[in-house]
Design an enzyme around this catalytic site. Sequence first.
Site, PDB file in Angstrom:
ATOM      1  N   ARG A  74       8.883  -9.879  11.691  1.00 10.94           N
ATOM      2  CA  ARG A  74       8.053  -8.742  11.272  1.00 10.94           C
ATOM      3  C   ARG A  74       7.469  -8.949   9.874  1.00 10.94           C
ATOM      4  O   ARG A  74       6.331  -8.576   9.602  1.00 10.94           O
ATOM      5  CB  ARG A  74       8.894  -7.460  11.316  1.00 10.94           C
ATOM      6  CG  ARG A  74       8.110  -6.199  11.036  1.00 10.94           C
ATOM      7  CD  ARG A  74       8.915  -4.966  11.376  1.00 10.94           C
ATOM      8  NE  ARG A  74       8.171  -3.741  11.109  1.00 10.94           N
ATOM      9  CZ  ARG A  74       8.584  -2.765  10.309  1.00 10.94           C
ATOM     10  NH1 ARG A  74       9.761  -2.871   9.694  1.00 10.94           N
ATOM     11  NH2 ARG A  74       7.851  -1.691  10.120  1.00 10.94           N
ATOM     12  N   HIS A 104       3.575  -8.501   8.908  1.00  8.84           N
ATOM     13  CA  HIS A 104       3.098  -7.587   7.856  1.00  8.84           C
ATOM     14  C   HIS A 104       2.426  -8.355   6.717  1.00  8.84           C
ATOM     15  O   HIS A 104       1.568  -7.813   6.030  1.00  8.84           O
ATOM     16  CB  HIS A 104       4.258  -6.725   7.341  1.00  8.84           C
ATOM     17  CG  HIS A 104       4.572  -5.578   8.252  1.00  8.84           C
ATOM     18  ND1 HIS A 104       4.940  -4.330   7.806  1.00  8.84           N
ATOM     19  CD2 HIS A 104       4.538  -5.489   9.608  1.00  8.84           C
ATOM     20  CE1 HIS A 104       5.135  -3.527   8.855  1.00  8.84           C
ATOM     21  NE2 HIS A 104       4.916  -4.205   9.949  1.00  8.84           N
ATOM     22  N   VAL A 121      -2.209  -7.989   5.909  1.00  8.50           N
ATOM     23  CA  VAL A 121      -2.701  -7.450   4.637  1.00  8.50           C
ATOM     24  C   VAL A 121      -3.049  -8.638   3.731  1.00  8.50           C
ATOM     25  O   VAL A 121      -2.165  -9.383   3.331  1.00  8.50           O
ATOM     26  CB  VAL A 121      -1.624  -6.551   3.968  1.00  8.50           C
ATOM     27  CG1 VAL A 121      -2.190  -5.884   2.728  1.00  8.50           C
ATOM     28  CG2 VAL A 121      -1.116  -5.510   4.944  1.00  8.50           C
ATOM     29  N   GLY A 126      -4.318 -11.363   4.603  1.00 11.15           N
ATOM     30  CA  GLY A 126      -4.031 -12.638   5.259  1.00 11.15           C
ATOM     31  C   GLY A 126      -2.623 -13.137   4.969  1.00 11.15           C
ATOM     32  O   GLY A 126      -1.875 -12.546   4.182  1.00 11.15           O
ATOM     33  N   GLU A 172       2.749  -4.306  -1.971  1.00 15.23           N
ATOM     34  CA  GLU A 172       2.804  -4.033  -0.525  1.00 15.23           C
ATOM     35  C   GLU A 172       4.198  -3.624  -0.061  1.00 15.23           C
ATOM     36  O   GLU A 172       4.348  -2.727   0.750  1.00 15.23           O
ATOM     37  CB  GLU A 172       2.399  -5.295   0.254  1.00 15.23           C
ATOM     38  CG  GLU A 172       0.931  -5.594   0.240  1.00 15.23           C
ATOM     39  CD  GLU A 172       0.600  -6.931   0.902  1.00 15.23           C
ATOM     40  OE1 GLU A 172       1.320  -7.362   1.821  1.00 15.23           O
ATOM     41  OE2 GLU A 172      -0.392  -7.553   0.483  1.00 15.23           O
ATOM     42  N   ASN A 186       6.241  -0.375   4.886  1.00 14.20           N
ATOM     43  CA  ASN A 186       7.023  -1.577   4.570  1.00 14.20           C
ATOM     44  C   ASN A 186       8.419  -1.280   4.044  1.00 14.20           C
ATOM     45  O   ASN A 186       9.194  -2.208   3.796  1.00 14.20           O
ATOM     46  CB  ASN A 186       6.260  -2.434   3.550  1.00 14.20           C
ATOM     47  CG  ASN A 186       5.157  -3.237   4.211  1.00 14.20           C
ATOM     48  OD1 ASN A 186       5.181  -3.439   5.424  1.00 14.20           O
ATOM     49  ND2 ASN A 186       4.184  -3.665   3.422  1.00 14.20           N
ATOM     50  N   HIS A 194       8.406  -6.845  20.039  1.00 18.69           N
ATOM     51  CA  HIS A 194       9.347  -5.717  20.035  1.00 18.69           C
ATOM     52  C   HIS A 194      10.486  -5.916  21.037  1.00 18.69           C
ATOM     53  O   HIS A 194      11.248  -4.996  21.284  1.00 18.69           O
ATOM     54  CB  HIS A 194       8.598  -4.398  20.275  1.00 18.69           C
ATOM     55  CG  HIS A 194       7.758  -3.988  19.108  1.00 18.69           C
ATOM     56  ND1 HIS A 194       6.822  -2.986  19.152  1.00 18.69           N
ATOM     57  CD2 HIS A 194       7.717  -4.462  17.835  1.00 18.69           C
ATOM     58  CE1 HIS A 194       6.242  -2.861  17.976  1.00 18.69           C
ATOM     59  NE2 HIS A 194       6.755  -3.750  17.150  1.00 18.69           N
ATOM     60  N   THR A 195      10.619  -7.103  21.575  1.00 25.37           N
ATOM     61  CA  THR A 195      11.834  -7.490  22.300  1.00 25.37           C
ATOM     62  C   THR A 195      12.969  -7.735  21.303  1.00 25.37           C
ATOM     63  O   THR A 195      14.138  -7.748  21.667  1.00 25.37           O
ATOM     64  CB  THR A 195      11.604  -8.772  23.138  1.00 25.37           C
ATOM     65  OG1 THR A 195      12.836  -9.139  23.758  1.00 25.37           O
ATOM     66  CG2 THR A 195      11.161  -9.963  22.290  1.00 25.37           C
ATOM     67  N   ASP A 215      14.778  -3.149  22.366  1.00 22.99           N
ATOM     68  CA  ASP A 215      14.974  -3.658  23.727  1.00 22.99           C
ATOM     69  C   ASP A 215      16.476  -3.550  23.985  1.00 22.99           C
ATOM     70  O   ASP A 215      17.223  -4.519  23.812  1.00 22.99           O
ATOM     71  CB  ASP A 215      14.482  -5.119  23.803  1.00 22.99           C
ATOM     72  CG  ASP A 215      14.675  -5.726  25.185  1.00 22.99           C
ATOM     73  OD1 ASP A 215      15.067  -4.988  26.113  1.00 22.99           O
ATOM     74  OD2 ASP A 215      14.406  -6.927  25.333  1.00 22.99           O
ATOM     75  N   SER A 240      19.456  -6.270  24.597  1.00 20.83           N
ATOM     76  CA  SER A 240      19.120  -7.669  24.274  1.00 20.83           C
ATOM     77  C   SER A 240      18.185  -7.749  23.062  1.00 20.83           C
ATOM     78  O   SER A 240      17.258  -8.544  23.056  1.00 20.83           O
ATOM     79  CB  SER A 240      18.529  -8.401  25.481  1.00 20.83           C
ATOM     80  OG  SER A 240      17.169  -8.105  25.660  1.00 20.83           O
TER      81      SER A 240
HETATM   82  C1  HEM Z   1       0.817  -3.348  17.712  1.00 20.69           C
HETATM   83  C2  HEM Z   1       1.041  -2.781  16.592  1.00 20.69           C
HETATM   84  C3  HEM Z   1       2.414  -2.616  16.023  1.00 20.69           C
HETATM   85  C4  HEM Z   1       2.974  -1.458  15.602  1.00 20.69           C
HETATM   86  C5  HEM Z   1       2.324  -0.086  15.590  1.00 20.69           C
HETATM   87  C6  HEM Z   1       4.305  -1.770  15.155  1.00 20.69           C
HETATM   88  C7  HEM Z   1       5.183  -0.854  14.626  1.00 20.69           C
HETATM   89  C8  HEM Z   1       6.504  -1.107  14.344  1.00 20.69           C
HETATM   90  C9  HEM Z   1       7.449  -0.128  13.863  1.00 20.69           C
HETATM   91  C10 HEM Z   1       7.120   1.323  13.552  1.00 20.69           C
HETATM   92  C11 HEM Z   1       8.652  -0.729  13.761  1.00 20.69           C
HETATM   93  C12 HEM Z   1       9.989  -0.079  13.384  1.00 20.69           C
HETATM   94  C13 HEM Z   1      10.210   0.017  11.908  1.00 20.69           C
HETATM   95  C14 HEM Z   1      11.490   0.782  11.639  1.00 20.69           C
HETATM   96  O1  HEM Z   1      11.524   1.962  11.974  1.00 20.69           O
HETATM   97  O2  HEM Z   1      12.446   0.202  11.107  1.00 20.69           O
HETATM   98  C15 HEM Z   1       8.482  -2.095  14.178  1.00 20.69           C
HETATM   99  C16 HEM Z   1       9.493  -3.025  14.226  1.00 20.69           C
HETATM  100  C17 HEM Z   1       9.290  -4.335  14.519  1.00 20.69           C
HETATM  101  N1  HEM Z   1       8.083  -4.942  14.745  1.00 20.69           N
HETATM  102 FE1  HEM Z   1       6.322  -4.026  15.116  1.00 20.69          FE
HETATM  103  N2  HEM Z   1       4.546  -3.101  15.334  1.00 20.69           N
HETATM  104  C18 HEM Z   1       3.404  -3.664  15.846  1.00 20.69           C
HETATM  105  C19 HEM Z   1       3.214  -5.006  16.113  1.00 20.69           C
HETATM  106  C20 HEM Z   1       4.133  -5.987  15.829  1.00 20.69           C
HETATM  107  C21 HEM Z   1       3.845  -7.395  15.821  1.00 20.69           C
HETATM  108  C22 HEM Z   1       2.470  -7.997  16.058  1.00 20.69           C
HETATM  109  C23 HEM Z   1       5.011  -8.031  15.523  1.00 20.69           C
HETATM  110  C24 HEM Z   1       5.269  -9.498  15.355  1.00 20.69           C
HETATM  111  C25 HEM Z   1       4.548 -10.441  15.874  1.00 20.69           C
HETATM  112  C26 HEM Z   1       6.024  -7.014  15.364  1.00 20.69           C
HETATM  113  C27 HEM Z   1       7.346  -7.252  15.134  1.00 20.69           C
HETATM  114  C28 HEM Z   1       8.295  -6.268  14.946  1.00 20.69           C
HETATM  115  C29 HEM Z   1       9.726  -6.533  14.893  1.00 20.69           C
HETATM  116  C30 HEM Z   1      10.389  -7.877  15.146  1.00 20.69           C
HETATM  117  C31 HEM Z   1      10.341  -5.322  14.598  1.00 20.69           C
HETATM  118  C32 HEM Z   1      11.857  -5.071  14.412  1.00 20.69           C
HETATM  119  C33 HEM Z   1      12.200  -5.231  12.942  1.00 20.69           C
HETATM  120  C34 HEM Z   1      13.657  -4.982  12.609  1.00 20.69           C
HETATM  121  O3  HEM Z   1      14.537  -5.240  13.426  1.00 20.69           O
HETATM  122  O4  HEM Z   1      13.929  -4.546  11.476  1.00 20.69           O
HETATM  123  N3  HEM Z   1       5.448  -5.789  15.523  1.00 20.69           N
HETATM  124  N4  HEM Z   1       7.169  -2.300  14.518  1.00 20.69           N
END
Ligand code: HEM
Length: 328
Positions: A64, A68, A72, A74, A90, A96, A194-195, A246, A249
């Site tokens: 993530r 992020h 922003v 690049g 940021e 963030n 988000h897996t 997920d 898993s």
């Molecule tokens: C499509 C638009 C996306 C939105 C709106 C979004 C939004 C979010 C939000 C709100 C969280 C949870 C933050 C929290 O409450 O702790 C999250 C977690 C996460 N996102 Fe996304 N995300 C997006 C795309 C992506 C992309 C493109 C990636 C990576 C290629 C990604 C990877 C992750 C990962 C791995 C987590 C888990 C982080 C953790 O375990 O702390 N996301 N995302």
Amino acid sequence: MAVKSCVAMLIPLALLLLAGSSSVVAQLELDYYSKTCPNVEAIVREEMQKIISAAPSLAGPLLRLHFHDCFVRGCDASVLLNSTEGNLAERDAKPNKSLRGFGSVDRVKAKLEAACPNTVSCADVLTLMARDAVVLAKGPFWPVALGRRDGKVSSATEAADQLPPAFGDIPLLTKIFASKGLDLKDLVVLSGAHTLGTAHCPSFANRLYNFSSAYGADPSLDSEYADRLRIRCKRVDDKAMLSEMDPGSYKTFDTGYYRNVAKRRGLFQSDAALLTDASTREYVQRIATGKFDDVFFKDFSESMIKMGNVGVLTGVDGEIRKKCYIVN
Ligand code: HEM
């Protein structure tokens, strides 16, 4: 998987790297550090193995962080910079606040500084760490072209304005992704990240309480799942609780995300939105069958390569930071 099919998968990826239409792609090179820091990938891999075996739940946060960063200014490691007097960076922007893994980046960068001082950018370190995080979580490997340089500017306002919000619908998410040169396919594929990982209640609990339907739940969320989530999130602003995105898993990179989304159990509105567009819905349903894991792995690799090229600084732009949290 047989070595042969692995190689067959890598050839199109390598071609994608080399034949990218943007001139920026051409400036990054697979062997960029071959003379200046030949062991860069091995050093990152070795540290990442230690990091993930000690804390497997860091794979998601490190992936993530790279996302992020790239969205922003690049992929220029601007997300890693600390705020300074007079500048909110940021990483202190609202979306963030839940980022993790900064200490791990510092640890890997320190190893690289010891081996090859002033050579490897923090932006490249982060890109390699994100790739290795996915590999170590049993996901795909893809080649990472290198040569990104580090930015000197980091703005919380830009991060708040440019990162996709959890409540995003398809038109909004498409617009944000397009502004980074990414298309609808990249959106549905990269959402598969988000897996991995967990989320805090404020990212999704509005879907449990703030709608006008029965119990105030978002009708696009499976009601049994909503009941379960309400037990974890007693209030919209409950910051302490984490939910696996997920469930069962969340430390493994697999296609479980698409099965969740197909069953209306995607955690965010942005996940649920993938069922509202015909082409993204078709992708979700296809991968959810479990018969096309290899297709998703290949697609994810290609989209990650594209994301890793967004707005990179090369040549004489930017700098090679000595420490990732502060400009030189
Ligand atoms: C499509 C638009 C996306 C939105 C709106 C979004 C939004 C979010 C939000 C709100 C969280 C949870 C933050 C929290 O409450 O702790 C999250 C977690 C996460 N996102 Fe996304 N995300 C997006 C795309 C992506 C992309 C493109 C990636 C990576 C290629 C990604 C990877 C992750 C990962 C791995 C987590 C888990 C982080 C953790 O375990 O702390 N996301 N995302």
